[in-house]
Design an enzyme around this catalytic site. Structure first.
Site, short mmCIF file in Angstrom:
data_model
loop_
_atom_site.label_atom_id
_atom_site.label_comp_id
_atom_site.label_asym_id
_atom_site.label_seq_id
_atom_site.Cartn_x
_atom_site.Cartn_y
_atom_site.Cartn_z
N GLY A 115 -68.34 -25.44 -0.61
CA GLY A 115 -69.19 -26.26 -1.45
C GLY A 115 -68.57 -27.63 -1.66
O GLY A 115 -67.36 -27.81 -1.50
N CYS A 116 -69.37 -28.61 -2.04
CA CYS A 116 -68.86 -29.97 -2.16
C CYS A 116 -67.84 -30.09 -3.29
O CYS A 116 -66.71 -30.56 -3.07
CB CYS A 116 -70.00 -30.97 -2.33
SG CYS A 116 -71.14 -30.63 -3.68
#
Length: 315
Positions: A115-116
């Site tokens: 995930g970012c």
């Protein structure tokens, strides 16, 4: 022979960016799906199994379904959803973390793209925990800001629609209930004993993000100065072109402020260290759609194919 690639979920933000990146490559054949069949299981199954590599740019439930449709033992799946990031048998797609991470991606058939926000945090915390500097039971806090593109198509539309609600002119702080979907991987990938206290926000720009982790030096397993933390991280990532540990004092030279959209359009990650003898801030800055999403997915594919990791990317 060209590598056959299918993008399941090519109409989403990440899927569109991956598709755009392939427009500059001549070593890939894109297997396209008719718009009216995008959600048809039979057609998706056919294309997944006809591909050498399938990218999943889908909600979690649809990503799990897509994996179940794959019965070709040679098809490699690179999943950008949250569904498999901590699942057994899946390589975690952050090759810079360790030799083992890169080898697992290189040899794996199932790869989960981080995930970012998780990328920004794990890139900071994993080396410190591995080096015995940050304790597994440290009460970690994370403060982060991202462009609105990280929220997906619905949030993007809310920010970009004509005559939008004025509330979108200001910072949007959210995930108050401490149930953000990236928390699980933040904890499990780094080896922390508890999930961090996470305070994210989005604001009125398209892409780019900063993830900050404050540390009390007296609570570290090994008490370090900011300069020593900086030296350690610089050495840890010294051979990684996607990770740049910025010169110590870079924040001061920038006027004491860092701007969260400065890496938009770039596919690497910058790391900053600042603070004093008692309190240290470590921070990462990158594009939430680059190293935080489609760029990371493309890097993983390049590792699988054995080509330059930066091929098709902007470094």
């Amino acid at each position: 022979m060209k590598t056959k690639v299918f993008i399941d979920g090519s109409e989403g933000t990440t899927g569109l960016r991956i598709h755009e990146r392939f427009s500059k490559r001549d070593d890939v054949e894109i297997l396209s799906i008719s718009p009216e069949l995008r959600k048809d299981p039979a057609e998706r199954k056919r294309l997944i199994n006809a591909s050498d590599i399938s990218f999943l740019c889908l909600p979690d439930a649809a990503a799990i379904e897509a994996v179940s449709l794959c019965d070709n033992p040679d098809t490699i799946i690179i999943d950008t959803s949250t569904a498999h990031r901590t699942a057994p048998g899946w390589a975690y797609g952050f090759p810079e973390l360790s030799y083992e991470h890169r080898e697992n991606i290189k040899n794996g058939k199932r790869i989960a793209v981080p995930g970012c926000y998780a990328s920004g945090f794990i890139g900071l915390a994993y080396p410190l925990i591995k080096g015995g500097i940050l304790k597994e039971d440290y009460p970690v806090s994370i403060f982060a800001v991202s462009g609105y593109s990280g929220g997906g198509k619905k949030l993007i539309a809310s920010y970009e629609e004509e005559g939008r609600d004025k509330k979108y002119d200001s910072a949007r702080m959210y995930a108050w209930g401490q149930t953000h979907k990236h928390l699980k991987e933040m904890k499990e990938v780094t080896g922390l004993e508890r999930e961090p206290l996470f305070c994210p926000m989005t604001t009125n720009y398209h892409s780019g993000m900063i993830v900050q982790v404050p540390l009390y030096t007296e609570l570290l397993e090994q008490k370090k100065t900011p300069e020593e933390i900086h030296e350690y991280l610089t050495d840890y990532y010294k051979n990684e072109p996607f990770i740049r540990v910025m010169p110590f004092g870079a924040d001061v030279e920038a006027g004491g402020a860092l701007y969260s959209d400065a890496c938009a359009g770039w596919d690497g990650m910058e790391i900053f260290v600042t603070g004093n003898e008692e309190r240290i801030i470590i921070a990462s800055r990158f594009d939430n759609l680059g190293k935080g999403a489609s760029g990371a997915a493309m890097q993983c594919m390049n590792i699988v194919l054995g080509c330059d990791e930066s091929k098709g990317l902007n470094l």
